[in-house]
Write an enzyme that holds these catalytic residues in place. Structure first.
Site, mmCIF file in Angstrom:
data_model
loop_
_atom_site.group_PDB
_atom_site.id
_atom_site.type_symbol
_atom_site.label_atom_id
_atom_site.label_comp_id
_atom_site.label_asym_id
_atom_site.label_seq_id
_atom_site.Cartn_x
_atom_site.Cartn_y
_atom_site.Cartn_z
ATOM 1 N N PHE A 233 -17.706 -8.616 14.048
ATOM 2 C CA PHE A 233 -17.745 -8.375 15.501
ATOM 3 C C PHE A 233 -18.920 -7.501 15.943
ATOM 4 O O PHE A 233 -18.832 -6.813 16.949
ATOM 5 C CB PHE A 233 -16.416 -7.762 15.976
ATOM 6 C CG PHE A 233 -15.199 -8.448 15.413
ATOM 7 C CD1 PHE A 233 -14.930 -9.767 15.753
ATOM 8 C CD2 PHE A 233 -14.368 -7.804 14.514
ATOM 9 C CE1 PHE A 233 -13.836 -10.426 15.213
ATOM 10 C CE2 PHE A 233 -13.275 -8.453 13.955
ATOM 11 C CZ PHE A 233 -13.005 -9.771 14.313
ATOM 12 N N GLU B 293 -18.748 -14.963 21.710
ATOM 13 C CA GLU B 293 -18.531 -13.697 22.405
ATOM 14 C C GLU B 293 -17.884 -13.824 23.774
ATOM 15 O O GLU B 293 -17.142 -12.951 24.213
ATOM 16 C CB GLU B 293 -19.880 -12.990 22.605
ATOM 17 C CG GLU B 293 -20.613 -12.682 21.339
ATOM 18 C CD GLU B 293 -21.987 -12.162 21.666
ATOM 19 O OE1 GLU B 293 -22.188 -10.942 21.601
ATOM 20 O OE2 GLU B 293 -22.863 -12.973 21.989
ATOM 21 N N SER C 164 7.105 7.975 4.835
ATOM 22 C CA SER C 164 6.795 9.263 5.440
ATOM 23 C C SER C 164 6.026 10.113 4.424
ATOM 24 O O SER C 164 4.964 10.659 4.730
ATOM 25 C CB SER C 164 8.109 9.950 5.845
ATOM 26 O OG SER C 164 7.857 11.199 6.362
ATOM 27 N N CYS D 181 0.821 -1.220 0.000
ATOM 28 C CA CYS D 181 0.000 0.000 0.000
ATOM 29 C C CYS D 181 0.851 1.265 0.000
ATOM 30 O O CYS D 181 0.352 2.339 -0.328
ATOM 31 C CB CYS D 181 -0.962 0.009 1.182
ATOM 32 S SG CYS D 181 -0.149 0.100 2.774
HETATM 33 C C1 FAD Z 1 3.493 2.120 9.913
HETATM 34 C C2 FAD Z 1 4.690 2.945 10.240
HETATM 35 C C3 FAD Z 1 5.290 2.770 11.477
HETATM 36 C C4 FAD Z 1 6.400 3.543 11.809
HETATM 37 N N1 FAD Z 1 6.948 3.378 13.041
HETATM 38 C C5 FAD Z 1 8.005 4.142 13.387
HETATM 39 C C6 FAD Z 1 8.584 4.048 14.674
HETATM 40 O O1 FAD Z 1 8.152 3.262 15.495
HETATM 41 N N2 FAD Z 1 9.626 4.854 14.962
HETATM 42 C C7 FAD Z 1 10.140 5.734 14.054
HETATM 43 O O2 FAD Z 1 11.105 6.400 14.334
HETATM 44 N N3 FAD Z 1 9.606 5.858 12.849
HETATM 45 C C8 FAD Z 1 8.547 5.100 12.495
HETATM 46 N N4 FAD Z 1 8.002 5.246 11.266
HETATM 47 C C9 FAD Z 1 8.535 6.281 10.379
HETATM 48 C C10 FAD Z 1 9.572 5.723 9.429
HETATM 49 O O3 FAD Z 1 10.687 5.264 10.104
HETATM 50 C C11 FAD Z 1 9.995 6.843 8.516
HETATM 51 O O4 FAD Z 1 8.855 7.224 7.799
HETATM 52 C C12 FAD Z 1 11.049 6.398 7.564
HETATM 53 O O5 FAD Z 1 12.252 6.137 8.182
HETATM 54 C C13 FAD Z 1 11.268 7.426 6.484
HETATM 55 O O6 FAD Z 1 12.060 6.849 5.493
HETATM 56 P P1 FAD Z 1 11.535 6.690 4.010
HETATM 57 O O7 FAD Z 1 12.678 6.229 3.194
HETATM 58 O O8 FAD Z 1 10.341 5.859 3.941
HETATM 59 O O9 FAD Z 1 11.170 8.189 3.694
HETATM 60 P P2 FAD Z 1 10.391 8.810 2.504
HETATM 61 O O10 FAD Z 1 8.933 8.832 2.811
HETATM 62 O O11 FAD Z 1 10.783 8.143 1.249
HETATM 63 O O12 FAD Z 1 10.989 10.286 2.582
HETATM 64 C C14 FAD Z 1 10.831 11.022 3.752
HETATM 65 C C15 FAD Z 1 11.337 12.441 3.658
HETATM 66 O O13 FAD Z 1 12.734 12.459 3.851
HETATM 67 C C16 FAD Z 1 13.372 13.172 2.816
HETATM 68 N N5 FAD Z 1 14.585 12.454 2.473
HETATM 69 C C17 FAD Z 1 14.716 11.111 2.372
HETATM 70 N N6 FAD Z 1 16.002 10.829 2.083
HETATM 71 C C18 FAD Z 1 16.657 12.001 1.995
HETATM 72 C C19 FAD Z 1 17.990 12.341 1.707
HETATM 73 N N7 FAD Z 1 18.879 11.422 1.462
HETATM 74 N N8 FAD Z 1 18.306 13.641 1.695
HETATM 75 C C20 FAD Z 1 17.390 14.611 1.945
HETATM 76 N N9 FAD Z 1 16.124 14.316 2.202
HETATM 77 C C21 FAD Z 1 15.756 13.051 2.231
HETATM 78 C C22 FAD Z 1 12.394 13.167 1.671
HETATM 79 O O14 FAD Z 1 12.561 14.294 0.862
HETATM 80 C C23 FAD Z 1 11.071 13.160 2.355
HETATM 81 O O15 FAD Z 1 10.671 14.467 2.637
HETATM 82 C C24 FAD Z 1 6.898 4.491 10.896
HETATM 83 C C25 FAD Z 1 6.294 4.659 9.650
HETATM 84 C C26 FAD Z 1 5.202 3.899 9.322
HETATM 85 C C27 FAD Z 1 4.546 4.109 7.998
HETATM 86 S S1 FES Z 2 -3.044 -2.111 3.934
HETATM 87 FE FE1 FES Z 2 -0.943 -1.918 3.730
HETATM 88 S S2 FES Z 2 -0.231 -2.040 5.728
HETATM 89 FE FE2 FES Z 2 -2.367 -1.999 5.976
#
Ligand code: FAD
Ligand code: FES
Ligand code: FES
Length: 1339
Positions: A808, A1271, A271, A84
């Site tokens: 449920f 239940e 993110s 997703c």
């Molecule tokens: C279900 C879920 C659970 C999570 N649980 C946790 C948790 O428990 N603890 C926690 O800390 N985090 C948690 N997160 C957050 C997650 O760790 C961060 O969203 C993730 O690390 C971001 O990395 P990404 O590559 O997916 O970022 P992206 O979504 O791909 O990018 C994020 C941002 O960072 C910028 N960016 C990325 N790389 C660079 C770079 N090299 N230089 C400059 N800018 C850059 C991008 O421009 C963008 O704005 C969770 C996220 C989700 C969806």
């Molecule tokens: S539908 Fe993708 S994690 Fe829930």
């Protein structure tokens, strides 16, 4: 060609593989995620096994395996990911494996699929493909995984039905390690039964296929060639609105960033993706930096480690783990602190894709890494077109989120993490609502450096997350502590200073303000002790000993593979082998669940010219609708129409009570989330885009009633209010030794069925006929509501339910309203309409379990005997009646739970408020009502000095007695359950051990509680439990069975097949159940109240007996013939091979005027004993052990029934300890997805978990002596609540607070921590209630 020119050029071809098949996408859209692509877009093979449940990475239902080839190492990497959040453009050169690619029932089912199904790991089956994919990926990387690897692999997958135990059982079969604790002297498991006459096996591992890795897909050689081929060129994909650019060198990247400074660098999209989805953020250009080597470097240096910013968190975890094992301990402290956070950061799927750079640069307050990286003096290597520079991580937070230390055109290339050095100590802390896969409430990174050989502070860093808008630094505090010694005085000052510096306003977003303030100092204290302990270890003599009592604070709770046992009575030795009744048989669709072949509503193929519907909901709790402007919405491409109340041909308001249930709001709105209108368009994307553009003008209306207190103040109730009185309460109060008066608040609960509300309406084009495919527990109600909304007779509306992905209680009336919305749209447009709620909409619109406020007065003797109870219940019904009044009635009728209360006066009412309307939920008022009962029982124990189990025993029903409404009951099995539970749990021995543990530990406490249960089964009117079945025998001997029950995970179809198999004396394989629909079984009652098997079983039995009677003369004539011979002969003799069966229902009545009746048919008894441990400093807890004993009569299918008990129990743990709904002061629900609303995950089930079915006693009222069990088990989850309460009581007693105390439900980490009052809770500022506007209200 320059990068800019490349970016402006033509779209490249996106090449990737899905299940071994090459996909070349010429028009790849960067906004397209893999999930919807698989489900809807791949031409000719729609892969619907991968499920949508949350869309935000929080549930794992959409898990797939991604494989990539690493040309440098020549390795193929396999990792799980949430489809997703995966943009398809990120998959160029990758191979995707979905559940369909793993195995199927047509060719070969994979061992993972087979074992999950055969171990009963699927109930509704909606989470199953995701579970399969997580486990399958683990096995691709580790053929014989450890228990720890399994629990880690499944931490990101939620299941709402099973309680995880059977899923883990299936997965464990791949481990080499033994499954059992082997704690007994003879090497057996401590949970194992002595009595060999009873069964403990629900499946046989003997017939499992072995895991054969040679059978797996090979990685496509073409993708290897692609990965190795040079030179690489910039890839560009132009979508409808967004361009995706993937450069290959840092220079190109920097050039692009200079050109598009606002474009995000998307790596994992975990993110950016959620921001686009939930906050409507739009990016015309996205840059993908993953192919750039500089951003993927891993460089080991003498003084530290440099990690590329695009490294995934999973890779970072692996690298740090290896580094820690290679390095001297004193050098690895920052690495260790990071590893501590990475262990519970997100689920495995998130860590596999989320990047280090993304976590840092997003600068979220909830980043678990940033506080540690900042405290550890880590450095960021930044680059832009004109400059390279290195800055400390801490610089990017100084000044808050709006600081511009980072320039828009700058890129994070890598992160330098230094080795720690001698005299330096680094730690990480986090506390979340759930221990794993949950964003932290507060976290911290701390580092201190001492002068050589001393405890003199040379340098100190403290960073917190979860406090401000980004990571915050306690800079002044740290500076002020330089040159101080590491002692209690320093700690005390540090705490006071840090609280001043890192302040959190009373109205801070996220709420829990006092708790968060407390965590700030609690973490500091933990750090203090940790450092002290390390100092002590380094030099035994110089530093003061940490008292042993305090040492426990430093031991963390961890997730261990649960040890579990299930005990049931096997079938009689005389039972013929082909009689399946009483045997643990797999779910009818177990294999289909596990292979993803099971078809749910949204898996149905697109109908010709189908439209997608998206709703527009009210943003106000109570307001007049002044105008609805749809102009902009209608201009969105693909939009077909906007549907409003004016388009409803007949009924828009259903009067099942004095107030209506409304399809579309007309003149006014009465809650946030009420449906005002709907948009239909050619795709879900267009419909949703247009819905966001509908403008509604409101005029505020008064009053806005949100809470129970508001409702009382405005006298806003649904009628009738109910009262039950028994004995002489006023007189009894005069005679008792003591009286207690308390108030208890029990929060609501979201159903969180994994399949969101779904409906597909297909007009047939003539005579108003319409097919309605719907995920509902009550097709007859859907038919009735759709028919009345359209003004059509019911005989034109054919309602079909194949299966439901969990319900449920949540898929009844609310589904009727949603189906009516779709039907009105289909009627107006003449086209098929599909309406699938997003998770956020579902949580917002459909309500859940009623929150309850109980005010009670209890009179009792010093002996513990309760003589008089006077209770008032207020439930928050929300804005429409739904079944709220019925819930209040049931709550009253179940108030006694297991106790004889000689004088009882109870009164209940449903408050009418401006919140989304609440509805039925498993247990229907009992889980709330009986929690109140057990709370006062516990309070009586506190007041009398007796133990809670003694007070329970003293007041328990003991002989044949009458309930307060004068229904007779025989509590024999209640007492048996209680006694057996006492023995099985070794209650008294463990109670002693708990007491001993508590004496020895100050900051960790254990608690234990045993709770009895009497769960009444039945309906107060016979017609509510009538049932029918239709059985056809075809001339080839196969049987098609149809009944009125809905398969929603509770295994009703397999049970009905078992019944038919026994009655017709034919193998189960000859019998099939296809779907439930209103054309074959009309007017079927809802599948609710644990009654499905009872009543439909009777109807199936009846139909089968009719058929058998008809066949009997033929059988008698040819007794040696086969079933097929008899059937063929019957056909030749013109004997009808089709029969209906009927069950009239159970007699039941209740006279509320007299307060007397026989509303229930029988009682399900049970008892549960749970033991927990809590961390008094953080509020964290761990479920250590639960033993359940249940009386469910003679089980028809012990695997299904035990599955129901365990699943319900774990849902109960959720209700009572973690699931918390938050509403804004304006009545808007904040908690709209798994990121904020936490249901139990694998980490929450007890480390030792045993369920025993009481040796059978025939229940004369239900089929084959069984009992309805769907239940009851939920309430037993409160044994964990009371065990937690017991642990808290122990902490309070030690801290000089022995008196009574109130603990509301859910007993979250916040409530546990704040109840364990100590110096730290005293230290924090407590705001005056009127001095700020709180973020959330208690409804
Ligand atoms: C279900 C879920 C659970 C999570 N649980 C946790 C948790 O428990 N603890 C926690 O800390 N985090 C948690 N997160 C957050 C997650 O760790 C961060 O969203 C993730 O690390 C971001 O990395 P990404 O590559 O997916 O970022 P992206 O979504 O791909 O990018 C994020 C941002 O960072 C910028 N960016 C990325 N790389 C660079 C770079 N090299 N230089 C400059 N800018 C850059 C991008 O421009 C963008 O704005 C969770 C996220 C989700 C969806
Ligand atoms: S539908 Fe993708 S994690 Fe829930
Ligand atoms: S079986 Fe897991 S959600 Fe239903």
């Amino acid at each position: 060609m320059s990068v800019a020119a490349a970016a402006a050029g033509r779209s490249a071809e996106l090449v990737f593989y899905v299940n071994g098949r090459k996909i070349v996408e010429k028009n790849a859209d960067p906004e397209q995620m893999l999930l919807s692509y698989l489900r809807k877009r791949i031409v000719s093979v729609r892969l619907t096994g991968t499920k949508y449940s949350c869309g935000g990475g929080g549930c794992g239902a959409c898990t797939v395996m991604i494989s990539t080839y690493e040309p440098l190492s020549k390795k193929i990497l396999h990792f799980s990911a949430n489809a997703c959040l995966l943009p398809i453009c990120s998959l160029h050169g990758a191979a995707v494996t979905t559940v369909e690619g793993v195995g199927n029932t047509k060719t070969r089912i994979h061992p993972v699929q087979e074992r999950l199904a055969k171990c009963h790991g699927s109930q509704c089956g909606f989470c199953t493909p995701g579970m399969v994919m997580s486990m399958y990926t683990l096995l691709r990387n580790h053929l014989e995984p450890s228990m720890e690897q399994i629990t880690a692999a499944l931490a990101g997958n939620l299941c709402r039905c099973t309680g995880y135990r059977p899923i883990l059982d299936g997965c464990k079969t791949f481990c080499k390690e033994s499954f059992c604790c082997q704690k007994k002297e003879n090497g057996n498991c401590c949970l194992e039964e002595k009595d060999s006459s009873i069964c403990t096996k629900l499946f046989s591992a003997d017939d499992f296929q072995p895991l054969d890795p040679t059978q797996e897909f090979i990685f496509p050689p073409e993708l290897m060639r692609m990965a190795e081929s040079l030179p690489k060129r910039t890839l560009v994909f132009h979508g409808e609105r967004t361009t995706w650019i993937s450069p290959t060198s840092l220079e190109e990247l920097l050039e692009l960033k200079a050109k598009y400074p606002k474009a995000p660098l998307v790596v994992g999209n975990t993110s950016v993706g959620p921001e686009v989805k939930y906050k409507g953020v739009f990016h015309p250009v996205i840059i993908s930096p993953v192919r750039i080597l500089d951003l993927n470097v891993v460089t080991y240096m003498d003084d530290g480690l440099t990690l590329g910013a695009a490294c995934s968190l999973a890779l970072v975890k692996d690298i740090l783990t290896n580094a820690v094992s290679d390095l001297a301990q004193e050098k690895a402290k920052i690495f260790q602190a990071l590893l501590y956070q990475l262990k519970s950061l997100g689920g495995q799927q998130i860590r596999n894709v989320a990047s280090l750079g993304g976590n840092i640069i997003s600068r979220k307050s909830t980043s678990d890494l940033n506080p540690v990286l900042a405290a550890g003096n880590c450095l960021l290597n930044l680059a832009s077109k004109d400059q390279r520079r290195q800055i400390p991580v801490s610089d990017i937070f100084a000044g808050g989120v709006s600081n511009n230390t980072l320039k828009a055109e700058e890129v994070l290339v890598s992160v330098y993490i230094p080795h720690s050095r001698r005299g330096q100590f680094v730690s990480a802390f986090r506390q979340a609502q759930r221990r794993e896969n949950c964003l932290p409430i507060v976290n911290a990174g701390m580092r201190v450096l001492f002068a050589e050989g001393t405890d003199l502070i040379l340098d100190f860093s403290i960073f917190y997350g979860g406090i401000g808008s980004t990571t915050v630094c306690a800079k002044q505090t740290c500076q002020a502590l330089i040159r101080r010694h590491w002692n209690e005085q320093m700690l005390d000052e540090a705490c006071r200073m840090v609280l001043k510096e890192v302040s959190l306003p009373g109205s801070a977003p996220g709420g829990k303000v006092e708790y968060r303030r407390t965590l700030i100092v609690s973490f500091l204290f933990k750090f203090y002790l940790e450092v002290l302990q390390s100092l002590k270890r380094m030099d035994l003599h110089q530093w003061p000993e940490i008292p042993e009592k305090y040492g426990s604070v430093l031991q963390e709770f961890s997730t261990k593979m649960p040890q579990s046992i299930q005990i049931y009575q096997g079938v009689d030795s005389g039972q013929v082998p082909h009689n399946p009744v009483g045997r643990p048989i797999m779910h009818q669709a177990g294999f289909e669940h596990a292979t993803g072949e099971a078809v749910y509503c949204d898996d149905m193929r697109v109908v010709d010219e189908e439209l997608f519907l998206a709703v527009v909901t009210s943003s106000r709790a109570h307001a007049k609708i002044v105008s609805i402007n749809t102009l902009e919405a209608l201009a969105v491409p693909g939009v077909f129409d906007v549907i409003t109340a004016q388009d409803v041909p007949a009924t828009n308001e259903f009067y099942y009570a004095s107030d209506p249930e409304i399809i579309f709001a007309k003149e006014k709105v009465i809650c946030v989330g009420q449906i005002v209108c709907a948009v239909v368009a050619d795709s879900d994307v267009h419909a949703k885009q247009a819905a966001a553009k509908v403008k509604i003008e409101y005029e505020a209306l008064e009053p806005v009633i949100l809470t129970v207190e508001d409702a009382i103040q405005h006298n806003s109730f649904f009628e009738p209010q109910r009262k039950l009185e028994h004995g002489n309460v006023d007189e009894a109060f005069k005679t008792v030794d003591q009286i207690l008066e308390e108030e208890l608040h029990i929060g609501g609960q979201e159903h969180f069925y994994m399949e969101t509300q779904s409906v597909l309406v297909v007009p047939k084009g003539e005579a108003k006929e319409m097919d309605v495919y719907v995920s509902s527990q009550h097709p007859a109600l859907i038919q009735e509501m759709v028919a009345s909304s359209l003004g059509a007779p019911a005989n034109r509306i054919m309602c079909h339910v194949k299966r439901v992905g969990g319900a449920f209680g949540g898929k009844l009336l609310k589904t009727g309203l949603l189906a009516s919305v779709a039907a009105v749209a289909a009627n107006k447009t003449g086209r098929a309409v599909r309406f699938i709620l997003s998770r956020g909409e579902d949580m917002l619109i459909t309500g859940g379990r009623h929150p309850l406020v109980a005010k009670y007065k209890v009179g009792f003797m010093n002996s513990g005997r309760i003589l008089a109870v006077d209770v008032k219940y207020y439930i928050n019904g929300g804005c429409s009646p739904d079944e709220s009044v019925l819930v209040t009635e049931v709550a009253l009728l179940r108030i006694d739970n297991a106790y004889k209360i000689p004088n009882l006066r109870c009164w209940s009412c449903a408050c009418k408020t401006n919140l989304p309307s609440n509805t039925a939920f498993r247990g229907f008022g009992f889980p709330q009502s009986a929690l109140v009962t057990e709370s006062w029982t516990t309070s009586v124990a506190g007041k009398t000095g007796l133990s809670p189990e003694k007070v329970r025993e003293i007041n328990m029903y003991k002989e044949i007695e009458q309930t307060p409404y004068k229904q007779k009951l025989d509590p024999q099995n209640l007492i048996r359950c209680w006694n057996e539970c006492m023995v099985k749990s070794a209650y008294y021995r463990r109670l002693k051990a708990v007491e001993e543990f508590n004496r020895q530990n100050y900051w960790k406490k254990k608690g234990i509680a045993i709770i009895p249960m009497k769960f009444p089964f039945g309906f107060d009117s016979r017609y509510l439990s009538q049932a029918a079945a239709l059985v056809h025998i075809y001339t080839d001997g196969s049987v098609l069975l149809t009944h009125g029950g809905i398969e929603m995970g509770q295994g009703i179809h397999i049970k009905m097949i078992q019944v038919a198999s026994r009655e017709l004396n034919i193998p189960m394989s000859s019998i099939h159940v296809c779907e439930t629909n209103t054309t074959t079984v009309p007017n079927a009652c809802a599948s609710v109240g644990s009654a499905g098997t009872d009543v439909n079983g009777m109807a199936v039995k009846d139909a089968c007996q009719t058929l058998l009677k008809r066949l009997q003369p033929i059988i008698s004539k040819n007794p040696k013939g086969t079933w097929n011979d008899w059937v063929k002969e019957a056909f030749k003799q013109s004997i009808s091979l089709s029969a209906t069966g009927y069950f009239r229902g159970y007699d039941g009545n209740m006279d509320w005027e007299k307060g007397e009746g026989q509303p229930f048919t029988y009682f399900v008894y049970g008892a549960a004993c749970s033991e927990v441990a809590i961390d008094c400093l953080t509020g964290d807890h761990k479920n250590l052990r639960t033993d359940i004993v249940m009386d469910i009569g003679c089980s028809i299918n012990p695997a299904v029934d035990i599955g129901q008990i365990e699943g319900a129990f774990v849902q109960g743990i959720g209700l009572y300890t973690m699931e918390e709904l938050n509403y804004s002061p304006k009545g808007a629900l904040y908690t709209r997805g798994p990121d904020h609303y936490k249901i139990p995950a694998v980490c929450d089930i007890p480390e030792q978990f045993s369920v025993s079915l009481l040796s059978p006693s025939q229940n004369p009222h239900a089929i084959y002596g069984s009992k309805g069990v769907g239940e009851a088990g939920l309430f037993l989850g409160c044994s964990v609540f009371f065990a937690l309460r017991d642990a808290v009581a122990s902490a309070r007693k030690e801290r000089g607070l022995p008196g009574p105390f109130a603990l509301n439900s859910p007993l979250t980490p916040e409530r546990i921590r704040m109840a364990c009052a100590d110096d730290f809770t005293q230290m924090i500022v407590k705001d005056q209630p009127d001095s700020f506007s709180p973020w959330a209200i208690s409804i």
